[in-house]
Design a protein around this motif. Structure first.
Motif, mmCIF file in Angstrom:
data_model
loop_
_atom_site.group_PDB
_atom_site.id
_atom_site.type_symbol
_atom_site.label_atom_id
_atom_site.label_comp_id
_atom_site.label_asym_id
_atom_site.label_seq_id
_atom_site.Cartn_x
_atom_site.Cartn_y
_atom_site.Cartn_z
ATOM 1 N N ALA A 29 -13.146 9.001 -21.003
ATOM 2 C CA ALA A 29 -12.341 7.817 -20.689
ATOM 3 C C ALA A 29 -13.181 6.555 -20.627
ATOM 4 N N VAL A 30 -14.450 6.661 -21.004
ATOM 5 C CA VAL A 30 -15.351 5.507 -21.004
ATOM 6 C C VAL A 30 -15.830 5.277 -22.424
ATOM 7 N N LYS A 31 -15.643 4.054 -22.892
ATOM 8 C CA LYS A 31 -16.042 3.688 -24.253
ATOM 9 C C LYS A 31 -17.480 3.170 -24.285
ATOM 10 N N TRP A 32 -17.874 2.401 -23.258
ATOM 11 C CA TRP A 32 -19.183 1.757 -23.241
ATOM 12 C C TRP A 32 -19.614 1.524 -21.802
ATOM 13 N N MET A 33 -20.937 1.591 -21.572
ATOM 14 C CA MET A 33 -21.490 1.298 -20.255
ATOM 15 C C MET A 33 -22.764 0.488 -20.440
ATOM 16 N N SER A 34 -22.939 -0.540 -19.620
ATOM 17 C CA SER A 34 -24.125 -1.385 -19.733
ATOM 18 C C SER A 34 -25.361 -0.649 -19.240
ATOM 19 N N GLU A 35 -26.493 -1.128 -19.684
ATOM 20 C CA GLU A 35 -27.772 -0.581 -19.231
ATOM 21 C C GLU A 35 -28.083 -1.157 -17.851
ATOM 22 N N PRO A 36 -28.882 -0.452 -17.047
ATOM 23 C CA PRO A 36 -29.233 -1.003 -15.731
ATOM 24 C C PRO A 36 -30.114 -2.222 -15.878
ATOM 25 N N GLY A 37 -29.960 -3.145 -14.939
ATOM 26 C CA GLY A 37 -30.758 -4.365 -14.946
ATOM 27 C C GLY A 37 -31.402 -4.575 -13.592
ATOM 28 N N PHE A 38 -31.661 -5.832 -13.265
ATOM 29 C CA PHE A 38 -32.304 -6.153 -11.988
ATOM 30 C C PHE A 38 -31.283 -6.423 -10.887
ATOM 31 N N LEU A 39 -30.007 -6.438 -11.223
ATOM 32 C CA LEU A 39 -28.945 -6.554 -10.225
ATOM 33 C C LEU A 39 -28.175 -5.241 -10.197
ATOM 34 N N PRO A 40 -27.734 -4.808 -9.031
ATOM 35 C CA PRO A 40 -26.998 -3.543 -8.957
ATOM 36 C C PRO A 40 -25.542 -3.726 -9.400
ATOM 37 N N ILE A 41 -25.368 -4.018 -10.693
ATOM 38 C CA ILE A 41 -24.035 -4.199 -11.277
ATOM 39 C C ILE A 41 -23.999 -3.451 -12.596
ATOM 40 N N ILE A 42 -22.949 -2.693 -12.811
ATOM 41 C CA ILE A 42 -22.741 -1.981 -14.065
ATOM 42 C C ILE A 42 -21.403 -2.429 -14.634
ATOM 43 N N THR A 43 -21.373 -2.714 -15.922
ATOM 44 C CA THR A 43 -20.126 -3.050 -16.604
ATOM 45 C C THR A 43 -19.733 -1.854 -17.454
ATOM 46 N N VAL A 44 -18.459 -1.478 -17.373
ATOM 47 C CA VAL A 44 -17.948 -0.305 -18.075
ATOM 48 C C VAL A 44 -16.670 -0.701 -18.802
ATOM 49 N N HIS A 45 -16.504 -0.232 -20.021
ATOM 50 C CA HIS A 45 -15.224 -0.351 -20.718
ATOM 51 C C HIS A 45 -14.559 1.014 -20.613
ATOM 52 N N CYS A 46 -13.461 1.078 -19.867
ATOM 53 C CA CYS A 46 -12.847 2.371 -19.588
ATOM 54 C C CYS A 46 -11.328 2.278 -19.651
ATOM 55 N N THR A 47 -10.685 3.427 -19.516
ATOM 56 C CA THR A 47 -9.223 3.482 -19.512
ATOM 57 C C THR A 47 -8.691 3.197 -18.117
ATOM 58 N N ASP A 48 -7.394 3.061 -18.022
ATOM 59 C CA ASP A 48 -6.742 2.795 -16.741
ATOM 60 C C ASP A 48 -6.937 3.968 -15.772
ATOM 61 N N LEU A 49 -6.923 5.189 -16.282
ATOM 62 C CA LEU A 49 -7.129 6.368 -15.442
ATOM 63 C C LEU A 49 -8.525 6.351 -14.820
ATOM 64 N N ALA A 50 -9.539 6.078 -15.631
ATOM 65 C CA ALA A 50 -10.901 6.026 -15.102
ATOM 66 C C ALA A 50 -11.054 4.896 -14.089
ATOM 67 N N LEU A 51 -10.406 3.767 -14.354
ATOM 68 C CA LEU A 51 -10.456 2.644 -13.414
ATOM 69 C C LEU A 51 -9.877 3.033 -12.066
ATOM 70 N N SER A 52 -8.737 3.706 -12.074
ATOM 71 C CA SER A 52 -8.116 4.094 -10.798
ATOM 72 C C SER A 52 -8.974 5.114 -10.052
ATOM 73 N N LYS A 53 -9.605 6.045 -10.764
ATOM 74 C CA LYS A 53 -10.481 7.025 -10.109
ATOM 75 C C LYS A 53 -11.738 6.356 -9.542
#
Length: 123
Positions: free
Chosen positions: A54-78
Motif C-alpha cells: 500500500a506504499v508507492k514511495w518513501m523518502s530517505e532519512p535525513g537530518f530531521l525526524p520526518i518521513i514522507t510516504v506516498h500511500c493508500t487511504d488504508l495505509a494512512l488510516s493504519k
C-alpha cells in the motif's frame, strides 16, 4: 489513489531546556541516527501490518525526524492509529496541478514588431 503522507515521531510535551553547547558533528550524527530510526520504525510497522504493497514511495532519512510516504487511504488510516507516530497528509497526489504548464509557442516573426520598437534609436 495515492496520498502524500508526512510522518513524525510522537513526542510527549516536556518543558523546554536549552541544550548545552555540543560539537556539531555529534549533533549531525545524532540527528541522522534519529532519522534512520524513524524510517526503520515506519518500515517495521508497514511490514508487521502487511501494508508494504500500500506504499508507492518513501523518502530517505535525513537530518530531521520526518518521513514522507506516498500511500493508500488504508495505509494512512493504519498509520494514524499507530501510537508511535504523528501522521498528517496532503491532497491526493493526482490532485496536484502540473508545476510547469505548457507555454504557447510564439513564432519569432510575431515578436519582431515589439523588438524593433525597442531597438529604434532615440533622439
Amino acid at each position: 489513489m495515492w496520498i502524500e503522507t508526512i510522518i513524525m515521531p510522537r513526542e510527549e510535551s516536556e518543558p523546554y531546556v536549552p541544550a548545552a553547547e555540543r560539537d556539531r558533528r555529534n549533533v549531525l550524527k545524532a540527528a541522522a541516527h534519529e532519522g534512520r530510526a524513524l524510517r526503520d520504525a515506519v518500515l517495521g510497522f508497514l511490514d508487521t501490518n502487511q501494508l508494504s504493497g500500500a506504499v508507492k514511495w518513501m523518502s530517505e532519512p535525513g537530518f530531521l525526524p520526518i518521513i514522507t510516504v506516498h500511500c493508500t487511504d488504508l495505509a494512512l488510516s493504519k498509520l494514524r492509529e499507530a501510537a508511535d507516530f504523528v501522521v498528517g497528509c496532503a491532497a491526493p497526489i493526482d490532485a496536484y496541478p502540473a508545476l510547469v504548464r505548457p507555454q504557447p509557442h510564439l513564432a519569432p516573426e510575431a515578436m519582431l514588431p515589439a523588438v524593433s520598437t525597442l531597438l529604434e534609436p532615440r533622439l
